[in-house]
Design a protein around this motif. Structure first.
Motif, PDB file in Angstrom:
ATOM      1  N   VAL A 163       0.841  -1.199   0.000  1.00 35.81           N
ATOM      2  CA  VAL A 163       0.000   0.000   0.000  1.00 35.81           C
ATOM      3  C   VAL A 163       0.879   1.253   0.000  1.00 35.81           C
ATOM      4  N   GLN A 164       1.984   1.219   0.739  1.00 36.85           N
ATOM      5  CA  GLN A 164       2.887   2.362   0.763  1.00 36.85           C
ATOM      6  C   GLN A 164       3.524   2.590  -0.611  1.00 36.85           C
ATOM      7  N   VAL A 165       3.890   1.514  -1.294  1.00 37.46           N
ATOM      8  CA  VAL A 165       4.473   1.640  -2.632  1.00 37.46           C
ATOM      9  C   VAL A 165       3.420   2.180  -3.606  1.00 37.46           C
ATOM     10  N   ALA A 166       2.173   1.734  -3.475  1.00 40.16           N
ATOM     11  CA  ALA A 166       1.102   2.253  -4.326  1.00 40.16           C
ATOM     12  C   ALA A 166       0.926   3.751  -4.118  1.00 40.16           C
ATOM     13  N   LYS A 167       1.047   4.189  -2.871  1.00 34.44           N
ATOM     14  CA  LYS A 167       0.956   5.627  -2.578  1.00 34.44           C
ATOM     15  C   LYS A 167       2.099   6.376  -3.264  1.00 34.44           C
ATOM     16  N   LEU A 168       3.317   5.839  -3.181  1.00 37.49           N
ATOM     17  CA  LEU A 168       4.464   6.456  -3.862  1.00 37.49           C
ATOM     18  C   LEU A 168       4.236   6.554  -5.368  1.00 37.49           C
ATOM     19  N   ALA A 169       3.533   5.568  -5.918  1.00 42.30           N
ATOM     20  CA  ALA A 169       3.273   5.537  -7.357  1.00 42.30           C
ATOM     21  C   ALA A 169       2.227   6.560  -7.776  1.00 42.30           C
TER      22      ALA A 169
END
Length: 188
Positions: A163-169
């Protein structure tokens, strides 16, 4: 078994290991104080996602075809890199295939393998398979963000930080909130 977050360094680590083995095999310099690399007959990889729609093969079919080729051809002198497998089907089918493929590589092929996965269930394999071990790449949540440590450590990862990586994306904040809420429900 190599675990850790997306963007944490798993794929780079695996590719680096393959390059070092190839360089050592040709008698070249390797980026290490010392290296003992025995004879390796082949390097097999199952990395990336691609389809062959013109040939009638989905991404998952390409993945399984590549896995089948490795399982039929790898020897005890082979280096095998599996960078995620089983993601193109249901969670349980994918997990079952990844588990069975890891077992086959260890017990039948008896090759040296680096097997990157987000299926935390596979981190139990060292208890089932002699010679199998867990390593991980870690990340740390810092405020509202994430910092990737890009270092390999013993043991399994504690979480995947998807979820954190999706936010970064750049996934919209409302979608991230919804994902976090659903994840919390699943954790219960």
């Amino acid at each position: 078994i190599v675990t850790g977050p997306n963007m944490g360094g798993k794929s780079t680590y695996m590719r680096q290991a393959a390059l070092i083995v190839i360089l050592a095999g040709i008698g070249s310099y390797v980026p290490a104080e010392s290296a003992r690399v025995g004879p390796v007959d082949r390097v097999f990889t199952r990395i990336g996602a691609a389809d062959d729609l013109a040939g009638g093969r989905s991404t998952f079919m390409v993945e399984m075809t590549e896995a089948a080729a490795i399982l039929h051809r790898a020897t005890p002198r082979s280096l095998v890199l599996i960078d995620e497998i089983g993601r193109g089907t249901s969670t349980y089918d994918g997990l079952a295939l990844a588990w069975a493929i890891a077992h086959h590589l260890a017990e039948k092929n008896r090759c040296l393998a680096l097997f990157a996965t987000h299926y935390f269930e596979l981190t139990a394999l060292p208890a089932e398979i002699e010679g199998c071990a867990n390593v991980h790449f870690d990340a740390v949540e810092h405020g509202d963000g994430i910092v990737f440590m890009h270092a390999v450590a013993d043991g399994p990862a504690s979480r995947s930080y998807g979820v954190q990586v999706a936010k970064l994306a750049g996934v919209p904040a409302e979608t991230i909130r919804r994902a976090r809420g659903y994840l919390a429900r699943l954790d219960k």
